[in-house]
Motif scaffolding. Structure first.
Motif, PDB file in Angstrom:
ATOM      1  N   GLY A   1       0.819  -1.213   0.000  1.00  0.00           N
ATOM      2  CA  GLY A   1       0.000   0.000   0.000  1.00  0.00           C
ATOM      3  C   GLY A   1       0.849   1.256   0.000  1.00  0.00           C
ATOM      4  O   GLY A   1       0.540   2.232  -0.708  1.00  0.00           O
TER       5      GLY A   1
ATOM      6  N   ASP B   1       0.926   3.953  -2.945  1.00  0.00           N
ATOM      7  CA  ASP B   1       0.686   5.376  -2.666  1.00  0.00           C
ATOM      8  C   ASP B   1       1.843   6.234  -3.168  1.00  0.00           C
ATOM      9  O   ASP B   1       1.640   7.291  -3.760  1.00  0.00           O
ATOM     10  CB  ASP B   1       0.520   5.618  -1.157  1.00  0.00           C
ATOM     11  CG  ASP B   1      -0.836   5.204  -0.636  1.00  0.00           C
ATOM     12  OD1 ASP B   1      -1.755   4.970  -1.447  1.00  0.00           O
ATOM     13  OD2 ASP B   1      -0.989   5.133   0.593  1.00  0.00           O
ATOM     14  N   ARG B   2       3.051   5.793  -2.915  1.00  0.00           N
ATOM     15  CA  ARG B   2       4.230   6.585  -3.274  1.00  0.00           C
ATOM     16  C   ARG B   2       4.346   6.782  -4.774  1.00  0.00           C
ATOM     17  O   ARG B   2       4.609   7.869  -5.257  1.00  0.00           O
ATOM     18  CB  ARG B   2       5.489   5.897  -2.717  1.00  0.00           C
ATOM     19  CG  ARG B   2       6.815   6.487  -3.176  1.00  0.00           C
ATOM     20  CD  ARG B   2       6.971   7.924  -2.677  1.00  0.00           C
ATOM     21  NE  ARG B   2       8.180   8.533  -3.167  1.00  0.00           N
ATOM     22  CZ  ARG B   2       8.249   9.310  -4.253  1.00  0.00           C
ATOM     23  NH1 ARG B   2       7.177   9.562  -4.967  1.00  0.00           N
ATOM     24  NH2 ARG B   2       9.392   9.835  -4.625  1.00  0.00           N
TER      25      ARG B   2
ATOM     26  N   LEU C   1      -3.935   5.194  -8.423  1.00  0.00           N
ATOM     27  CA  LEU C   1      -3.954   5.953  -7.170  1.00  0.00           C
ATOM     28  C   LEU C   1      -3.176   7.244  -7.339  1.00  0.00           C
ATOM     29  O   LEU C   1      -2.187   7.289  -8.075  1.00  0.00           O
ATOM     30  CB  LEU C   1      -3.312   5.128  -6.035  1.00  0.00           C
ATOM     31  CG  LEU C   1      -4.069   3.903  -5.579  1.00  0.00           C
ATOM     32  CD1 LEU C   1      -3.196   3.059  -4.655  1.00  0.00           C
ATOM     33  CD2 LEU C   1      -5.332   4.322  -4.851  1.00  0.00           C
TER      34      LEU C   1
ATOM     35  N   SER D   1      -0.358   9.693  -6.487  1.00  0.00           N
ATOM     36  CA  SER D   1       0.899   9.479  -5.770  1.00  0.00           C
ATOM     37  C   SER D   1       1.011  10.500  -4.646  1.00  0.00           C
ATOM     38  O   SER D   1       0.512  11.617  -4.749  1.00  0.00           O
ATOM     39  CB  SER D   1       2.093   9.568  -6.718  1.00  0.00           C
ATOM     40  OG  SER D   1       2.156  10.835  -7.305  1.00  0.00           O
ATOM     41  N   ARG D   2       1.618  10.067  -3.564  1.00  0.00           N
ATOM     42  CA  ARG D   2       1.824  10.965  -2.436  1.00  0.00           C
ATOM     43  C   ARG D   2       3.177  10.670  -1.817  1.00  0.00           C
ATOM     44  O   ARG D   2       3.682   9.557  -1.890  1.00  0.00           O
ATOM     45  CB  ARG D   2       0.713  10.834  -1.406  1.00  0.00           C
ATOM     46  CG  ARG D   2       0.724   9.550  -0.596  1.00  0.00           C
ATOM     47  CD  ARG D   2      -0.285   9.603   0.548  1.00  0.00           C
ATOM     48  NE  ARG D   2      -0.275   8.406   1.347  1.00  0.00           N
ATOM     49  CZ  ARG D   2       0.503   8.207   2.418  1.00  0.00           C
ATOM     50  NH1 ARG D   2       1.333   9.143   2.804  1.00  0.00           N
ATOM     51  NH2 ARG D   2       0.447   7.085   3.090  1.00  0.00           N
TER      52      ARG D   2
ATOM     53  N   ASP E   1       4.450   6.964   8.206  1.00  0.00           N
ATOM     54  CA  ASP E   1       4.222   5.787   7.361  1.00  0.00           C
ATOM     55  C   ASP E   1       5.288   4.729   7.617  1.00  0.00           C
ATOM     56  O   ASP E   1       4.988   3.552   7.806  1.00  0.00           O
ATOM     57  CB  ASP E   1       4.238   6.175   5.874  1.00  0.00           C
ATOM     58  CG  ASP E   1       3.121   7.138   5.509  1.00  0.00           C
ATOM     59  OD1 ASP E   1       1.984   6.930   5.975  1.00  0.00           O
ATOM     60  OD2 ASP E   1       3.389   8.089   4.754  1.00  0.00           O
TER      61      ASP E   1
END
Length: 161
Positions: free
Chosen positions: A120, A124-125, A131, A133-134, A140
C-alpha cells in the motif's frame, strides 16, 4: 449543520465497524482455507474458496437490492481492475500453505498485514493502479516498522515451548 456532522460521525463508525468486521472475516477465511489446504492442498483450497464464493455472490445478487447506474457518464473500469481474482487465488494458496507452517494463523496474518501495508505504501508513493501518488511521511515508515516489530514478537516470542 449538526445533523450533517452527526451523519458523518455515524458514517465513520459504520466504516470502522465494516473494516474491523472484514478483519474478522479475513481471519476466518485464512483459517478455513488453511484447513482445506491441510486436508487437501493449496490449489484445492483455492478452488473450494472461489467456488463457494461464486455461489455466495450469486445468492447475494438475487437477494440484495440492485443498483443499476445509468449507462451515460459511467466510466468503464480499467482492464487491470478485473485481475482481483488472480491475486485472490494466489492469496488463498499462499495463506493455505503458510498457516499450516510454524507461522500458524497469527504469524501468517501478521506478516500478511505487513505485506499489505508495504504494498500500500509503495502504491501510494508511486501512484500504482490509478492511485494519486503521495510523498511518504515518517509516520508511514514508523507504522510499518511497528507492524514488522509486532509480527516478529508474534512469530518469535509468541511460540509455546
Amino acid at each position: 449543520m449538526t445533523t450533517v456532522v452527526a451523519g458523518k460521525g455515524r458514517e465513520r463508525m459504520i466504516s470502522l465497524a465494516a473494516a474491523v468486521g472484514s478483519g474478522f472475516l479475513l481471519t476466518l477465511m485464512v483459517h478455513f482455507n488453511g484447513e482445506l489446504g491441510r486436508y487437501g492442498n493449496a490449489l484445492f483450497s483455492s478452488w473450494v474458496a472461489h467456488g463457494t464464493g461464486t455461489v455466495a455472490a450469486v445468492v447475494f445478487l438475487m437477494v440484495l437490492p440492485k443498483r443499476t447506474p445509468s449507462a451515460a457518464g459511467v466510466p468503464k473500469a480499467p482492464l487491470w481492475a478485473y485481475l482481483g481474482g488472480l491475486s485472490g487465488a494466489a492469496t488463498v494458496m499462499l495463506t493455505s500453505s503458510a498457516v499450516n507452517s510454524a507461522l500458524a494463523l497469527s504469524g501468517t496474518l501478521a506478516l500478511g498485514l505487513a505485506g499489505q501495508v508495504l504494498f500500500g505504501l509503495a502504491a501510494d508513493r508511486w501512484g500504482w493502479f490509478g492511485l494519486p501518488s503521495r510523498r511518504l511521511e515518517r509516520r508511514d515508515v514508523l507504522s510499518l516498522a511497528l507492524i514488522l516489530s509486532g509480527s516478529a514478537i508474534i512469530i518469535f516470542l509468541g511460540r509455546a515451548s
